[in-house]
Design a protein around this motif. Sequence first.
Motif, mmCIF file in Angstrom:
data_model
loop_
_atom_site.group_PDB
_atom_site.id
_atom_site.type_symbol
_atom_site.label_atom_id
_atom_site.label_comp_id
_atom_site.label_asym_id
_atom_site.label_seq_id
_atom_site.Cartn_x
_atom_site.Cartn_y
_atom_site.Cartn_z
ATOM 1 N N PRO A 118 0.551 -1.577 -0.164
ATOM 2 C CA PRO A 118 -0.185 -0.083 -0.655
ATOM 3 C C PRO A 118 0.795 1.698 0.079
ATOM 4 O O PRO A 118 0.449 2.721 -0.228
ATOM 5 N N VAL A 119 2.259 1.093 0.263
ATOM 6 C CA VAL A 119 2.863 2.199 0.095
ATOM 7 C C VAL A 119 3.743 2.690 -0.828
ATOM 8 O O VAL A 119 3.471 3.830 -1.627
ATOM 9 N N THR A 120 4.474 1.420 -1.658
ATOM 10 C CA THR A 120 4.676 1.908 -2.841
ATOM 11 C C THR A 120 3.960 1.195 -4.108
ATOM 12 O O THR A 120 4.546 1.395 -5.538
ATOM 13 N N LEU A 121 2.709 0.346 -3.884
ATOM 14 C CA LEU A 121 1.971 -0.215 -4.641
ATOM 15 C C LEU A 121 2.723 -0.944 -5.557
ATOM 16 O O LEU A 121 2.638 -1.390 -6.971
ATOM 17 N N GLU A 122 3.847 -1.803 -4.916
ATOM 18 C CA GLU A 122 4.446 -2.692 -5.955
ATOM 19 C C GLU A 122 3.886 -4.042 -5.753
ATOM 20 O O GLU A 122 2.763 -4.249 -4.589
ATOM 21 N N LYS A 123 4.019 -4.951 -7.017
ATOM 22 C CA LYS A 123 3.156 -6.487 -6.762
ATOM 23 C C LYS A 123 3.586 -6.858 -6.232
ATOM 24 O O LYS A 123 5.225 -7.217 -5.835
ATOM 25 N N VAL B 242 0.040 -19.764 -7.956
ATOM 26 C CA VAL B 242 1.072 -18.420 -7.618
ATOM 27 C C VAL B 242 1.570 -18.724 -8.954
ATOM 28 O O VAL B 242 2.794 -19.065 -10.181
ATOM 29 N N LEU B 243 0.912 -17.100 -9.597
ATOM 30 C CA LEU B 243 1.911 -16.827 -10.765
ATOM 31 C C LEU B 243 2.956 -16.090 -11.198
ATOM 32 O O LEU B 243 3.510 -15.827 -11.764
ATOM 33 N N PHE B 244 2.669 -15.549 -9.281
ATOM 34 C CA PHE B 244 4.114 -14.586 -9.466
ATOM 35 C C PHE B 244 4.495 -14.396 -8.040
ATOM 36 O O PHE B 244 2.983 -14.321 -7.438
ATOM 37 N N ARG B 245 5.490 -14.286 -7.413
ATOM 38 C CA ARG B 245 5.398 -14.542 -5.584
ATOM 39 C C ARG B 245 7.240 -13.250 -5.202
ATOM 40 O O ARG B 245 8.206 -14.158 -5.808
ATOM 41 N N LYS B 246 6.572 -12.225 -4.861
ATOM 42 C CA LYS B 246 7.670 -11.158 -4.806
ATOM 43 C C LYS B 246 8.593 -12.323 -3.722
ATOM 44 O O LYS B 246 7.964 -12.383 -2.175
ATOM 45 N N GLN B 247 10.030 -12.939 -3.900
ATOM 46 C CA GLN B 247 10.852 -12.489 -2.984
ATOM 47 C C GLN B 247 10.831 -12.330 -1.468
ATOM 48 O O GLN B 247 10.497 -10.620 -1.542
ATOM 49 N N GLY B 248 10.834 -13.612 -0.842
ATOM 50 C CA GLY B 248 10.625 -12.483 0.957
ATOM 51 C C GLY B 248 8.694 -12.602 1.059
ATOM 52 O O GLY B 248 9.023 -11.779 2.020
ATOM 53 N N TYR B 249 8.427 -12.541 0.227
ATOM 54 C CA TYR B 249 6.403 -12.960 0.061
ATOM 55 C C TYR B 249 5.922 -13.976 0.486
ATOM 56 O O TYR B 249 5.595 -14.374 -0.186
#
Length: 106
Positions: free
Chosen positions: A85-90, A99-106
């Motif tokens: 919600p701060v960066t609007l990063e996916k 799972v189509l995408f998962r940012k590393q660390g999440y």
Amino acid sequence: MTMRMISTLALAAASAIALASVPASATGVIKCKAGPVSGWKTQDELTKKLTKEGWTVRKSKVDGGCYEVYGTTPEGDRVEAYFHPVTLEKLYVGRRGEVLFRKQGY
């Protein structure tokens, strides 16, 4: 009333009480530590950003401290996606348990 009806009603009442006592929680595929809401960008800003990128947003809400979006990707996949919600990063994109995408660390 027959004993069977009374027994069925008692079982239904017990089930309702048990379900009511379970605390509601977010589905929370992803959790965001985003700080105070006053520092967040708006859901409208996220919708505009995604629309510009070719997404179709059907619904958005806050879940697990993140923005959760139900929509269609530019590739045409109907998905559930999470954004910071701060960066609007996916952070995460999933489709029917895949799972189509998962940012590393999440």
